[in-house]
Design an enzyme around this catalytic site. Structure first.
Site, PDB file in Angstrom:
ATOM      1  N   GLN A  13       0.984  -1.166   0.168  1.00 27.09           N
ATOM      2  CA  GLN A  13       0.102  -0.169   0.113  1.00 27.09           C
ATOM      3  C   GLN A  13       0.949   1.202   0.019  1.00 27.09           C
ATOM      4  O   GLN A  13       0.630   2.128  -0.942  1.00 27.09           O
ATOM      5  CB  GLN A  13      -0.980  -0.234   1.147  1.00 27.09           C
ATOM      6  CG  GLN A  13      -2.199   0.705   0.915  1.00 27.09           C
ATOM      7  CD  GLN A  13      -2.964   0.894   2.370  1.00 27.09           C
ATOM      8  OE1 GLN A  13      -2.608   0.405   3.720  1.00 27.09           O
ATOM      9  NE2 GLN A  13      -3.740   1.607   2.239  1.00 27.09           N
ATOM     10  N   ASP A  35      10.311  -6.273  -4.171  1.00 21.34           N
ATOM     11  CA  ASP A  35       9.264  -6.930  -3.326  1.00 21.34           C
ATOM     12  C   ASP A  35       9.402  -8.311  -3.257  1.00 21.34           C
ATOM     13  O   ASP A  35      10.141  -8.882  -4.517  1.00 21.34           O
ATOM     14  CB  ASP A  35       7.729  -6.424  -3.743  1.00 21.34           C
ATOM     15  CG  ASP A  35       6.832  -6.543  -2.559  1.00 21.34           C
ATOM     16  OD1 ASP A  35       6.388  -5.632  -2.151  1.00 21.34           O
ATOM     17  OD2 ASP A  35       6.630  -7.863  -2.221  1.00 21.34           O
ATOM     18  N   ARG A  37       6.772 -10.041  -4.427  1.00 22.64           N
ATOM     19  CA  ARG A  37       5.742 -10.668  -5.427  1.00 22.64           C
ATOM     20  C   ARG A  37       5.883  -9.265  -6.593  1.00 22.64           C
ATOM     21  O   ARG A  37       6.529  -8.098  -6.322  1.00 22.64           O
ATOM     22  CB  ARG A  37       4.600 -10.400  -4.943  1.00 22.64           C
ATOM     23  CG  ARG A  37       4.083  -9.289  -4.109  1.00 22.64           C
ATOM     24  CD  ARG A  37       2.458  -9.348  -3.477  1.00 22.64           C
ATOM     25  NE  ARG A  37       2.510  -8.147  -2.683  1.00 22.64           N
ATOM     26  CZ  ARG A  37       1.488  -7.358  -2.553  1.00 22.64           C
ATOM     27  NH1 ARG A  37       0.521  -7.600  -3.417  1.00 22.64           N
ATOM     28  NH2 ARG A  37       1.224  -6.600  -1.676  1.00 22.64           N
ATOM     29  N   ASP A  53      13.632 -10.761  -1.378  1.00 21.23           N
ATOM     30  CA  ASP A  53      13.221 -11.312   0.003  1.00 21.23           C
ATOM     31  C   ASP A  53      14.030 -10.475   1.207  1.00 21.23           C
ATOM     32  O   ASP A  53      15.151 -10.536   1.061  1.00 21.23           O
ATOM     33  CB  ASP A  53      13.433 -12.873   0.036  1.00 21.23           C
ATOM     34  CG  ASP A  53      12.818 -13.443   1.539  1.00 21.23           C
ATOM     35  OD1 ASP A  53      12.505 -12.493   2.185  1.00 21.23           O
ATOM     36  OD2 ASP A  53      12.649 -14.450   1.465  1.00 21.23           O
ATOM     37  N   TYR A 143       2.295  -7.261  16.537  1.00 18.23           N
ATOM     38  CA  TYR A 143       2.642  -6.156  15.797  1.00 18.23           C
ATOM     39  C   TYR A 143       3.369  -5.181  16.452  1.00 18.23           C
ATOM     40  O   TYR A 143       4.567  -4.470  16.316  1.00 18.23           O
ATOM     41  CB  TYR A 143       1.540  -5.770  14.883  1.00 18.23           C
ATOM     42  CG  TYR A 143       1.784  -4.720  13.759  1.00 18.23           C
ATOM     43  CD1 TYR A 143       2.471  -4.706  12.735  1.00 18.23           C
ATOM     44  CD2 TYR A 143       1.197  -3.254  14.083  1.00 18.23           C
ATOM     45  CE1 TYR A 143       2.790  -3.884  11.759  1.00 18.23           C
ATOM     46  CE2 TYR A 143       1.412  -2.415  13.334  1.00 18.23           C
ATOM     47  CZ  TYR A 143       2.186  -2.487  11.893  1.00 18.23           C
ATOM     48  OH  TYR A 143       2.339  -1.621  11.288  1.00 18.23           O
ATOM     49  N   LYS A 147       7.105  -3.617  16.483  1.00 17.80           N
ATOM     50  CA  LYS A 147       7.590  -2.319  16.339  1.00 17.80           C
ATOM     51  C   LYS A 147       8.206  -1.508  17.179  1.00 17.80           C
ATOM     52  O   LYS A 147       9.059  -0.671  17.063  1.00 17.80           O
ATOM     53  CB  LYS A 147       6.114  -1.419  15.862  1.00 17.80           C
ATOM     54  CG  LYS A 147       5.412  -2.049  14.603  1.00 17.80           C
ATOM     55  CD  LYS A 147       6.624  -1.472  13.255  1.00 17.80           C
ATOM     56  CE  LYS A 147       5.875  -1.718  11.881  1.00 17.80           C
ATOM     57  NZ  LYS A 147       6.704  -1.851  10.588  1.00 17.80           N
TER      58      LYS A 147
HETATM   59  P1  NAD Z   1       1.537  -3.961   2.758  1.00 18.96           P
HETATM   60  O1  NAD Z   1       1.228  -5.251   3.505  1.00 18.96           O
HETATM   61  O2  NAD Z   1       0.449  -3.246   1.857  1.00 18.96           O
HETATM   62  O3  NAD Z   1       2.759  -4.152   2.143  1.00 18.96           O
HETATM   63  C1  NAD Z   1       3.880  -4.825   2.469  1.00 18.96           C
HETATM   64  C2  NAD Z   1       4.796  -5.310   1.477  1.00 18.96           C
HETATM   65  O4  NAD Z   1       5.879  -5.988   1.730  1.00 18.96           O
HETATM   66  C3  NAD Z   1       3.756  -6.238   0.508  1.00 18.96           C
HETATM   67  O5  NAD Z   1       3.946  -5.882  -0.839  1.00 18.96           O
HETATM   68  C4  NAD Z   1       4.419  -7.603   0.735  1.00 18.96           C
HETATM   69  O6  NAD Z   1       4.542  -8.319  -0.512  1.00 18.96           O
HETATM   70  C5  NAD Z   1       6.124  -7.085   0.808  1.00 18.96           C
HETATM   71  N1  NAD Z   1       6.807  -8.290   1.637  1.00 18.96           N
HETATM   72  C6  NAD Z   1       6.125  -9.230   2.639  1.00 18.96           C
HETATM   73  N2  NAD Z   1       7.184 -10.125   3.071  1.00 18.96           N
HETATM   74  C7  NAD Z   1       8.262  -9.670   2.435  1.00 18.96           C
HETATM   75  C8  NAD Z   1       9.519 -10.151   2.382  1.00 18.96           C
HETATM   76  N3  NAD Z   1      10.044 -11.241   2.986  1.00 18.96           N
HETATM   77  N4  NAD Z   1      10.507  -9.600   1.514  1.00 18.96           N
HETATM   78  C9  NAD Z   1      10.142  -8.519   0.511  1.00 18.96           C
HETATM   79  N5  NAD Z   1       8.840  -8.155   0.519  1.00 18.96           N
HETATM   80  C10 NAD Z   1       7.968  -8.505   1.448  1.00 18.96           C
HETATM   81  O7  NAD Z   1       1.714  -2.969   4.101  1.00 18.96           O
HETATM   82  P2  NAD Z   1       1.967  -1.274   3.986  1.00 18.96           P
HETATM   83  O8  NAD Z   1       0.608  -0.785   4.588  1.00 18.96           O
HETATM   84  O9  NAD Z   1       2.400  -0.885   2.825  1.00 18.96           O
HETATM   85  O10 NAD Z   1       2.740  -1.086   5.121  1.00 18.96           O
HETATM   86  C11 NAD Z   1       4.587  -0.976   4.868  1.00 18.96           C
HETATM   87  C12 NAD Z   1       5.195  -0.636   6.087  1.00 18.96           C
HETATM   88  O11 NAD Z   1       4.267   0.594   6.922  1.00 18.96           O
HETATM   89  C13 NAD Z   1       4.972  -1.747   7.203  1.00 18.96           C
HETATM   90  O12 NAD Z   1       6.282  -1.850   8.086  1.00 18.96           O
HETATM   91  C14 NAD Z   1       3.902  -1.408   8.095  1.00 18.96           C
HETATM   92  O13 NAD Z   1       4.150  -1.871   9.282  1.00 18.96           O
HETATM   93  C15 NAD Z   1       4.138   0.031   8.101  1.00 18.96           C
HETATM   94  N6  NAD Z   1       2.718   0.752   8.686  1.00 18.96           N
HETATM   95  C16 NAD Z   1       2.017   0.706   7.801  1.00 18.96           C
HETATM   96  C17 NAD Z   1       0.360   1.481   8.214  1.00 18.96           C
HETATM   97  C18 NAD Z   1      -0.800   1.431   7.079  1.00 18.96           C
HETATM   98  O14 NAD Z   1      -1.816   2.071   7.796  1.00 18.96           O
HETATM   99  N7  NAD Z   1      -0.737   0.980   6.098  1.00 18.96           N
HETATM  100  C19 NAD Z   1       0.533   2.157   9.541  1.00 18.96           C
HETATM  101  C20 NAD Z   1       1.525   2.016  10.175  1.00 18.96           C
HETATM  102  C21 NAD Z   1       2.847   1.326   9.983  1.00 18.96           C
HETATM  103  N1  SER Z   2      -2.591   0.703  10.019  1.00 17.19           N
HETATM  104  C1  SER Z   2      -1.637  -0.206  10.928  1.00 17.19           C
HETATM  105  C2  SER Z   2      -2.491  -1.415  10.912  1.00 17.19           C
HETATM  106  O1  SER Z   2      -3.810  -1.419  11.102  1.00 17.19           O
HETATM  107  C3  SER Z   2      -1.082   0.349  11.886  1.00 17.19           C
HETATM  108  O2  SER Z   2       0.145   0.085  11.820  1.00 17.19           O
HETATM  109  O3  SER Z   2      -1.708  -2.676  11.231  1.00 17.19           O
END
Ligand code: NAD
Ligand code: SER
Length: 322
Positions: A13, A35, A37, A53, A143, A147
């Site tokens: 995302q 990524d 994928r 990876d 989680y 973090k």
């Molecule tokens: P997401 O799940 O949409 O994307 C994560 C990506 O990591 C995916 O495309 C997945 O294929 C890839 N991935 C998984 N395992 C992997 C591996 N072994 N090697 C390489 N790639 C791998 O998550 P996001 O929402 O984009 O979040 C990204 C980061 O931001 C994360 O660390 C998450 O904890 C942090 N975060 C997100 C939010 C949110 O609201 N989306 C909020 C707080 C923190």
């Molecule tokens: N938006 C994220 C979750 O709900 C917070 O890090 O996991």
């Protein structure tokens, strides 16, 4: 010579949006998306992409050497809801993914590392309103524990080895370019697709669950701003609180109803409710504002109108594609 950025977890995302924004800023060939994928988003296909990876240190090193990478954005992680289902996998990915990058940054003397933390570092004993930067942190989710541990390691690598690591405690992020990836705040993205599709949504969080949220565009701007700030401005090396807005599912539904007549929401809370209940309602981000000039730009009304307009546009474009 301009440095090159590697984004790990670029098909997610945040990753998709970050790659687009960084490529606009630094040029397509200077931003290497990676990524596990393949990129589903068309937008990622206009520049270098590598299957990486994040648990494979040798593979990361070889991509860093191949492209002459100077900074890494480590986004790969399991989000909160998925982490509760797969605790071992979450701990392994969220911690060892970070360790690999911190170790590589130390050894290869990378210029900078970005790693996102989350509001999930806080727990039920944390003050809920205007949660301060420095406060009680006793997370109760898998989680959140990963973090918080990650934040401590970031600060450790900065203090001990001089690794220039920068981090933000993102709130729930809301964007239109991709599906959310298994978080507790996902309802606030899903709702728009259902509202446009059939004017109904069943929320897995209860009506009055107030959580900190942020429009993706603001989150990307915060990420690029903190990474562009002079090192001496980054006083906090664990992770910065940043805030956008706070709202409940009921408030979001009411705002959507202004655009979609007859929109109906019902509530069917599941296991994600207890995660949400342990998190803050709102965040004090005064250190981010003071140190590197953070200011959010979206409010609930502009978030809702943008999400509805952009998702409608996307659906239309999809229908028109032969
Ligand atoms: P997401 O799940 O949409 O994307 C994560 C990506 O990591 C995916 O495309 C997945 O294929 C890839 N991935 C998984 N395992 C992997 C591996 N072994 N090697 C390489 N790639 C791998 O998550 P996001 O929402 O984009 O979040 C990204 C980061 O931001 C994360 O660390 C998450 O904890 C942090 N975060 C997100 C939010 C949110 O609201 N989306 C909020 C707080 C923190
Ligand atoms: N938006 C994220 C979750 O709900 C917070 O890090 O996991």
């Amino acid at each position: 010579m301009q440095g090159k950025s590697l984004i790990i977890g670029a098909s997610g995302q945040i990753g998709i949006e970050l790659v687009i924004a960084l490529r606009k800023l630094r040029g397509e060939s200077n931003v290497i998306a990676s990524d596990l994928r393949d990129p589903v988003a068309e937008e990622l296909k206009n520049g270098p992409f590598e299957i990486v990876d994040t648990l494979d240190r040798k593979r990361i090193e070889s991509v860093i050497d191949q492209y002459g990478i100077t900074e890494v954005y480590q986004l790969a992680a399991l989000l909160s809801a998925t982490s509760e289902k797969f605790p071992d996998k979450a701990w392994n990915l969220n911690m060892n993914g970070l360790f690999n990058i911190l170790e590589i940054a130390k050894e290869k003397k990378l210029e900078k590392v970005f790693w996102p933390s989350s509001i999930a570092v806080f727990g039920p004993t944390t003050p809920k309103d205007s949660t301060p930067q420095f406060t009680i942190m006793e997370p109760t989710s898998v989680y959140g524990i990963s973090k918080l541990a990650g934040e401590r390691w970031c600060e450790y690598y900065y203090q001990k080895f001089g690794v220039d690591v920068r981090s933000l405690r993102y709130p729930g992020l809301i964007g239109f370019r991709s599906e959310p990836g298994g978080g507790t705040t996902d309802y606030a993205v899903d709702i728009f697709y259902h509202a446009i599709e059939n004017a109904r949504y069943s929320s897995f969080l209860s009506a009055n669950t107030m959580l900190p949220m942020m429009m993706m565009e603001d989150a990307i701007r915060a990420t690029i701003t903190i990474m562009g700030a002079p090192a001496e401005k980054i006083a906090i090396r664990s992770s910065y609180n940043i805030a956008g807005m706070s709202f409940t599912p009921a408030q979001l539904a009411a705002e959507i109803s202004k655009h979609i007549v007859g929109f109906r929401m019902d509530y069917s809370p599941d296991f994600r409710q207890s995660l949400a209940d342990s998190w803050p309602s709102s965040i004090d981000d005064s250190y981010a504002r003071r140190d590197w000039g953070w200011l959010p730009s979206y409010h609930l009304d502009s978030l809702v109108s943008t999400m509805l307009a952009e998702i409608r546009k996307k659906k239309l474009a999809h229908c028109e594609t032969p």
